[in-house]
Write a protein that holds these residues in place. Structure first.
Motif, short mmCIF file in Angstrom:
data_model
loop_
_atom_site.label_atom_id
_atom_site.label_comp_id
_atom_site.label_asym_id
_atom_site.label_seq_id
_atom_site.Cartn_x
_atom_site.Cartn_y
_atom_site.Cartn_z
N ARG A 236 0.83 -1.54 0.29
CA ARG A 236 0.06 -0.22 0.28
C ARG A 236 1.12 1.51 -0.14
N LYS A 237 1.96 1.44 0.78
CA LYS A 237 2.51 2.66 0.93
C LYS A 237 3.46 2.73 -0.41
N LEU A 238 3.95 1.51 -1.26
CA LEU A 238 4.37 1.65 -2.74
C LEU A 238 3.36 2.46 -3.19
N ASP A 239 2.23 1.97 -3.15
CA ASP A 239 1.22 2.14 -4.24
C ASP A 239 0.90 3.13 -4.15
N ASP A 240 1.21 4.45 -3.23
CA ASP A 240 1.18 5.47 -2.86
C ASP A 240 1.93 6.59 -3.84
N VAL A 241 2.88 5.66 -4.38
CA VAL A 241 4.21 6.73 -4.83
C VAL A 241 3.77 6.82 -6.01
N LYS A 242 3.72 8.57 -6.89
CA LYS A 242 3.98 8.51 -7.82
C LYS A 242 4.50 8.90 -8.82
N ASN A 243 4.57 8.12 -10.14
CA ASN A 243 5.76 8.57 -11.32
C ASN A 243 6.90 8.71 -10.08
N GLY A 244 7.06 7.09 -9.47
CA GLY A 244 8.78 6.48 -9.01
C GLY A 244 9.27 6.18 -10.03
N VAL A 245 10.26 5.80 -9.95
CA VAL A 245 11.57 4.82 -11.09
C VAL A 245 11.93 4.32 -9.98
N GLY B 88 19.44 -15.57 13.72
CA GLY B 88 20.14 -14.38 12.16
C GLY B 88 19.17 -13.74 11.64
N VAL B 89 19.36 -12.54 11.37
CA VAL B 89 18.51 -12.00 10.70
C VAL B 89 19.19 -10.80 9.53
N LYS B 90 18.76 -11.17 8.75
CA LYS B 90 19.55 -10.42 7.22
C LYS B 90 18.69 -8.98 6.09
N ALA B 91 19.29 -8.12 5.95
CA ALA B 91 18.11 -7.64 5.18
C ALA B 91 18.71 -7.04 3.78
N ASP B 92 17.89 -7.28 3.20
CA ASP B 92 17.54 -7.23 1.80
C ASP B 92 16.87 -5.82 1.26
N VAL B 93 17.09 -5.68 -0.23
CA VAL B 93 16.19 -4.23 0.03
C VAL B 93 15.33 -5.33 -1.53
N GLY B 94 13.68 -4.95 -1.19
CA GLY B 94 12.91 -5.27 -1.76
C GLY B 94 12.07 -5.11 -3.42
N THR B 95 11.89 -3.34 -2.88
CA THR B 95 11.91 -2.41 -3.92
C THR B 95 12.33 -0.97 -3.24
N ALA B 96 12.82 0.10 -4.48
CA ALA B 96 12.91 0.92 -4.03
C ALA B 96 12.95 1.84 -5.45
N LEU B 97 12.10 3.00 -5.04
CA LEU B 97 11.60 4.27 -5.96
C LEU B 97 11.87 5.59 -6.12
N ARG B 98 12.33 5.63 -6.70
CA ARG B 98 12.90 7.31 -6.46
C ARG B 98 11.93 8.42 -7.01
N TYR B 99 11.06 9.27 -5.86
CA TYR B 99 10.27 10.05 -7.55
C TYR B 99 10.76 11.55 -6.39
#
Length: 163
Positions: A65-74, A152-163
């Protein structure tokens, strides 16, 4: 991206075998037969697995939902770096997120961080927003898990949008 049910089945099997052996060593009472102890243990493990699956589904839906709120993201996944995850004083996993704005004007970023176990299974996901980064500058933010994560916890980038 769904929670790995094979892991839950392995845990259930290990707990069930362990409790079955324990019941055999401690003897049986009228309502504590090895079969009933095993059944109760399997039920408890299934319940824990369902709760974890529900928490992950909820976190994934909220991130979407948060990512869907991003308009014109690349796509800006290449502009994001994650530090090594740590645990904060509340017991939640955190990771520092660094974003590089390579654009010629100020931009904001929405970054989905996926917390995973050592086997690559999704434990939690969150979206962190880094706003108004000047042209050709970097900025940081902290992503924090929705709940306590163990092991053990690792972190990865799932999606990243620049807007």
């Amino acid at each position: 991206m769904a929670w790995n049910r094979r892991g839950a089945v392995r845990v259930a099997a290990a707990v069930t075998l362990g409790l079955t052996g324990l019941a055999g060593l401690t003897g049986c009472s009228d309502d504590s037969t090895p079969a009933s102890v095993t059944s109760k243990a399997a039920s408890a493990v299934a319940s824990i697995g369902a709760q974890a699956t529900g928490a992950i589904a909820s976190a994934t839906a909220e991130a979407g939902r948060k990512l869907d709120d991003v308009k014109n993201g690349v796509d800006a996944k290449d502009a994001v770096r994650l530090a090594t995850p740590t645990t904060d004083s509340a017991g939640r996993s955190t990771v520092e997120v660094t974003v590089d704005n390579t654009d010629s004007s100020a931009k904001s970023f929405a970054v989905q961080v996926e917390f995973k176990d050592d086997g690559g299974n999704l434990l939690d996901t969150v979206v962190v927003t880094v706003s108004h980064i000047p042209a050709h500058k970097s900025a940081t933010a902290t992503a924090r898990s929705n709940r306590k994560l163990s092991g053990g916890v690792k972190a990865d980038v799932g999606t990243a949008l620049r807007y």
